[in-house]
Design a protein around this motif. Structure first.
Motif, PDB file in Angstrom:
ATOM      1  N   ARG A  72      -3.057 -41.328  12.387  1.00  0.00           N
ATOM      2  CA  ARG A  72      -3.533 -40.108  13.060  1.00  0.00           C
ATOM      3  C   ARG A  72      -4.672 -39.514  12.265  1.00  0.00           C
ATOM      4  O   ARG A  72      -4.450 -38.824  11.267  1.00  0.00           O
ATOM      5  CB  ARG A  72      -2.397 -39.079  13.083  1.00  0.00           C
ATOM      6  N   GLY A  73      -5.883 -39.793  12.704  1.00  0.00           N
ATOM      7  CA  GLY A  73      -7.069 -39.328  11.970  1.00  0.00           C
ATOM      8  C   GLY A  73      -7.109 -37.817  11.797  1.00  0.00           C
ATOM      9  O   GLY A  73      -7.632 -37.306  10.814  1.00  0.00           O
ATOM     10  N   ASP A  74      -6.515 -37.073  12.782  1.00  0.00           N
ATOM     11  CA  ASP A  74      -6.624 -35.607  12.688  1.00  0.00           C
ATOM     12  C   ASP A  74      -5.465 -34.996  11.891  1.00  0.00           C
ATOM     13  O   ASP A  74      -5.273 -33.785  11.906  1.00  0.00           O
ATOM     14  CB  ASP A  74      -6.718 -34.978  14.083  1.00  0.00           C
ATOM     15  N   THR A  75      -4.695 -35.847  11.194  1.00  0.00           N
ATOM     16  CA  THR A  75      -3.590 -35.310  10.385  1.00  0.00           C
ATOM     17  C   THR A  75      -4.104 -34.296   9.353  1.00  0.00           C
ATOM     18  O   THR A  75      -5.236 -34.431   8.859  1.00  0.00           O
ATOM     19  CB  THR A  75      -2.824 -36.448   9.659  1.00  0.00           C
ATOM     20  N   ARG A  76      -3.276 -33.340   9.049  1.00  0.00           N
ATOM     21  CA  ARG A  76      -3.617 -32.391   7.967  1.00  0.00           C
ATOM     22  C   ARG A  76      -2.810 -32.722   6.708  1.00  0.00           C
ATOM     23  O   ARG A  76      -2.730 -31.924   5.793  1.00  0.00           O
ATOM     24  CB  ARG A  76      -3.335 -30.954   8.443  1.00  0.00           C
ATOM     25  N   ASN A  77      -2.206 -33.931   6.729  1.00  0.00           N
ATOM     26  CA  ASN A  77      -1.330 -34.322   5.609  1.00  0.00           C
ATOM     27  C   ASN A  77      -1.959 -35.289   4.614  1.00  0.00           C
ATOM     28  O   ASN A  77      -1.298 -35.675   3.649  1.00  0.00           O
ATOM     29  CB  ASN A  77      -0.076 -35.025   6.150  1.00  0.00           C
ATOM     30  N   ALA A  78      -3.189 -35.720   4.870  1.00  0.00           N
ATOM     31  CA  ALA A  78      -3.769 -36.761   3.993  1.00  0.00           C
ATOM     32  C   ALA A  78      -4.299 -36.133   2.702  1.00  0.00           C
ATOM     33  O   ALA A  78      -5.504 -36.052   2.449  1.00  0.00           O
ATOM     34  CB  ALA A  78      -4.854 -37.522   4.740  1.00  0.00           C
ATOM     35  N   VAL A  79      -3.358 -35.660   1.890  1.00  0.00           N
ATOM     36  CA  VAL A  79      -3.691 -34.942   0.655  1.00  0.00           C
ATOM     37  C   VAL A  79      -3.231 -35.763  -0.546  1.00  0.00           C
ATOM     38  O   VAL A  79      -2.106 -36.280  -0.565  1.00  0.00           O
ATOM     39  CB  VAL A  79      -2.971 -33.567   0.608  1.00  0.00           C
ATOM     40  N   ILE A  80      -4.107 -35.874  -1.528  1.00  0.00           N
ATOM     41  CA  ILE A  80      -3.701 -36.451  -2.822  1.00  0.00           C
ATOM     42  C   ILE A  80      -3.683 -35.301  -3.818  1.00  0.00           C
ATOM     43  O   ILE A  80      -4.687 -34.607  -4.011  1.00  0.00           O
ATOM     44  CB  ILE A  80      -4.673 -37.562  -3.290  1.00  0.00           C
ATOM     45  N   GLN A  81      -2.511 -35.114  -4.408  1.00  0.00           N
ATOM     46  CA  GLN A  81      -2.320 -34.032  -5.381  1.00  0.00           C
ATOM     47  C   GLN A  81      -2.628 -34.603  -6.769  1.00  0.00           C
ATOM     48  O   GLN A  81      -2.002 -35.594  -7.155  1.00  0.00           O
ATOM     49  CB  GLN A  81      -0.851 -33.613  -5.302  1.00  0.00           C
ATOM     50  N   ILE A  82      -3.563 -34.018  -7.478  1.00  0.00           N
ATOM     51  CA  ILE A  82      -3.897 -34.555  -8.812  1.00  0.00           C
ATOM     52  C   ILE A  82      -3.271 -33.688  -9.907  1.00  0.00           C
ATOM     53  O   ILE A  82      -2.457 -34.162 -10.688  1.00  0.00           O
ATOM     54  CB  ILE A  82      -5.424 -34.708  -8.975  1.00  0.00           C
ATOM     55  N   PHE A  83      -3.621 -32.419  -9.965  1.00  0.00           N
ATOM     56  CA  PHE A  83      -3.002 -31.504 -10.949  1.00  0.00           C
ATOM     57  C   PHE A  83      -1.513 -31.382 -10.644  1.00  0.00           C
ATOM     58  O   PHE A  83      -1.105 -31.316  -9.484  1.00  0.00           O
ATOM     59  CB  PHE A  83      -3.668 -30.136 -10.836  1.00  0.00           C
ATOM     60  N   SER A  84      -0.709 -31.386 -11.697  1.00  0.00           N
ATOM     61  CA  SER A  84       0.718 -31.182 -11.475  1.00  0.00           C
ATOM     62  C   SER A  84       1.198 -30.051 -12.398  1.00  0.00           C
ATOM     63  O   SER A  84       0.626 -29.853 -13.490  1.00  0.00           O
ATOM     64  CB  SER A  84       1.413 -32.521 -11.760  1.00  0.00           C
ATOM     65  N   ASN A  85       2.205 -29.310 -11.984  1.00  0.00           N
ATOM     66  CA  ASN A  85       2.668 -28.150 -12.770  1.00  0.00           C
ATOM     67  C   ASN A  85       2.962 -28.531 -14.217  1.00  0.00           C
ATOM     68  O   ASN A  85       2.655 -27.793 -15.151  1.00  0.00           O
ATOM     69  CB  ASN A  85       3.930 -27.557 -12.162  1.00  0.00           C
ATOM     70  N   SER A  86       3.529 -29.721 -14.403  1.00  0.00           N
ATOM     71  CA  SER A  86       3.949 -30.114 -15.756  1.00  0.00           C
ATOM     72  C   SER A  86       2.758 -30.374 -16.684  1.00  0.00           C
ATOM     73  O   SER A  86       2.924 -30.479 -17.897  1.00  0.00           O
ATOM     74  CB  SER A  86       4.823 -31.369 -15.688  1.00  0.00           C
ATOM     75  N   ASP A  87       1.534 -30.463 -16.113  1.00  0.00           N
ATOM     76  CA  ASP A  87       0.355 -30.686 -16.963  1.00  0.00           C
ATOM     77  C   ASP A  87       0.086 -29.518 -17.901  1.00  0.00           C
ATOM     78  O   ASP A  87      -0.620 -29.675 -18.895  1.00  0.00           O
ATOM     79  CB  ASP A  87      -0.894 -30.902 -16.092  1.00  0.00           C
ATOM     80  N   THR A  88       0.622 -28.337 -17.554  1.00  0.00           N
ATOM     81  CA  THR A  88       0.271 -27.170 -18.375  1.00  0.00           C
ATOM     82  C   THR A  88       1.306 -26.867 -19.452  1.00  0.00           C
ATOM     83  O   THR A  88       1.294 -25.800 -20.051  1.00  0.00           O
ATOM     84  CB  THR A  88       0.051 -25.918 -17.493  1.00  0.00           C
ATOM     85  N   TYR A  89       2.211 -27.818 -19.699  1.00  0.00           N
ATOM     86  CA  TYR A  89       3.109 -27.631 -20.840  1.00  0.00           C
ATOM     87  C   TYR A  89       2.273 -27.548 -22.115  1.00  0.00           C
ATOM     88  O   TYR A  89       1.189 -28.121 -22.192  1.00  0.00           O
ATOM     89  CB  TYR A  89       4.106 -28.788 -20.949  1.00  0.00           C
ATOM     90  N   ALA A  90       2.805 -26.872 -23.096  1.00  0.00           N
ATOM     91  CA  ALA A  90       2.050 -26.620 -24.333  1.00  0.00           C
ATOM     92  C   ALA A  90       1.560 -27.919 -24.972  1.00  0.00           C
ATOM     93  O   ALA A  90       2.142 -28.975 -24.784  1.00  0.00           O
ATOM     94  CB  ALA A  90       2.946 -25.873 -25.304  1.00  0.00           C
ATOM     95  N   ASP A  91       0.474 -27.819 -25.730  1.00  0.00           N
ATOM     96  CA  ASP A  91      -0.074 -28.926 -26.519  1.00  0.00           C
ATOM     97  C   ASP A  91      -0.586 -30.098 -25.704  1.00  0.00           C
ATOM     98  O   ASP A  91      -0.602 -31.215 -26.192  1.00  0.00           O
ATOM     99  CB  ASP A  91       0.964 -29.450 -27.536  1.00  0.00           C
ATOM    100  N   ASN A  92      -0.933 -29.864 -24.465  1.00  0.00           N
ATOM    101  CA  ASN A  92      -1.558 -30.935 -23.692  1.00  0.00           C
ATOM    102  C   ASN A  92      -3.063 -30.698 -23.681  1.00  0.00           C
ATOM    103  O   ASN A  92      -3.532 -29.681 -23.182  1.00  0.00           O
ATOM    104  CB  ASN A  92      -1.010 -30.936 -22.261  1.00  0.00           C
ATOM    105  N   LYS A  93      -3.807 -31.655 -24.263  1.00  0.00           N
ATOM    106  CA  LYS A  93      -5.262 -31.471 -24.343  1.00  0.00           C
ATOM    107  C   LYS A  93      -5.954 -31.841 -23.043  1.00  0.00           C
ATOM    108  O   LYS A  93      -7.138 -31.613 -22.884  1.00  0.00           O
ATOM    109  CB  LYS A  93      -5.822 -32.392 -25.442  1.00  0.00           C
ATOM    110  N   ASP A  94      -5.232 -32.530 -22.148  1.00  0.00           N
ATOM    111  CA  ASP A  94      -5.895 -33.076 -20.971  1.00  0.00           C
ATOM    112  C   ASP A  94      -5.229 -32.616 -19.673  1.00  0.00           C
ATOM    113  O   ASP A  94      -4.419 -33.323 -19.082  1.00  0.00           O
ATOM    114  CB  ASP A  94      -5.884 -34.612 -21.063  1.00  0.00           C
TER     115      ASP A  94
END
Ligand code: UMP
Length: 292
Positions: A72-94
């Motif tokens: 379904r080309g008109d889908t609104r679901n074709a999302v790739i999530q890159i940032f994740s909540n766990s990325d902001t745990y302390a001491d993560n440089k990236d």
């Protein structure tokens, strides 16, 4: 042109390895937590590592959005999530700066909206827009539709003051002063499934970086892909202390004039560097240091 292309191939290869990306962008080493990898690398979050071989794996988010868009080309679901909540745990440089990529087909054209939490207007933005619009074109070719609109939204778009005594002109000013044309479009990607050529590009990038590339078999390739491989070769040659002759030879091999100028610019930089190096160092660099 060179470092955005190297970075794109790094993404496409699904790699998080520092060794690969510092060949193009040495600054990445400041963001590694362990000195060998990048925890926030986009590649593994978009493309399954095995995609470079031939995968159809459910953890391959790229394949997931392609399948959704085929259904379904008109889908609104074709999302790739890159940032994740766990990325902001302390001491993560990236911590990934890109939050989401959302694709949608509208009027037989593929649109892409990328949202970023943070974007460096000089060092990040041009690389990110290059990578994401290339991914948009790759997806459009897989779906057999034209590319549509690209929308880039950023919560914090910033310009660092990077001037200091040794660099009175900001990096932004230096980029603006470069005589390279930034309004000449790249040629369009050939129609059809781009993955056979992309897999070849990924393998060629590695071989070039490791100094094992045999260029005999690019002859049958479409000129579009051949030019990208030539650019990667030009980058590696330009990094070596000599190689001016080889770079000269490469300039005549590009099918598209767009790239030509970037290689000439590298040659010019080499010439300036050579002329500003005292003769005794030149002999040393060329491995001809005289016996004393
Ligand atoms: O794809 C990327 C990755 C990083 N950055 C920049 C944005 C910020 O200037 C810096 C990361 O710093 P924080 O936002 O995490 O503080 O790197 C980009 O522009 N694009």
């Amino acid at each position: 042109m060179f470092s955005p292309l190297g970075e794109l191939v790094w993404y496409l290869s699904g790699s998080n390895q520092l060794e690969q990306i510092i060949h193009y962008i040495p600054k990445y080493k400041n963001y590694s937590n362990d000195g060998t990898s990048l925890s926030g690398a986009y590649g593994p979050r978009i493309f399954e590592v095995d995609r470079r071989i031939n995968s159809h794996n459910p953890t391959d988010h790229w394949q997931r959005i392609i399948d959704l868009l085929i259904k379904r080309g008109d889908t609104r679901n074709a999302v790739i999530q890159i940032f994740s909540n766990s990325d902001t745990y302390a001491d993560n440089k990236d911590v990934p700066c890109t939050c989401t990529m959302q694709f949608a087909v509208r009027g037989k054209r593929l649109n892409l909206h990328v949202h970023m939490r943070s974007n460096d207007a000089v060092l990040g933005l041009p690389h990110d827009i290059f990578a994401f619009t290339m991914m948009q074109e790759i997806a459009a070719r897989e779906l057999g539709v034209e590319i549509g609109r690209y929308t880039h939204s950023v919560a914090s778009l910033h310009l660092y003051d990077d001037t200091h005594e040794a660099q009175p002109r900001s990096m932004a000013q230096q980029f603006l002063d470069e005589p390279l044309p930034d309004d000449v479009p790249m040629p369009p990607m050939p129609w059809g499934d781009p993955w056979p050529a992309l897999r070849y590009l990924i393998a060629a990038e590695r071989a070039i970086r490791e100094g094992k590339y045999d260029h005999a078999d690019i002859e049958g390739m479409d000129p579009y892909w051949k030019d990208l491989i030539l650019l990667l070769r030009a980058h590696s040659i330009a990094k070596s202390p000599d190689g001016e002759h080889e770079l000269h030879r490469l300039t005549s091999q590009f099918a598209s004039n767009v790239y030509h100028l970037y290689v000439l610019d590298r040659l010019e930089r080499k010439r300036v560097k050579r002329n500003s190096t005292p003769d005794m160092f030149k002999d040393y660099q060329n491995g001809n240091e005289k016996d004393t």
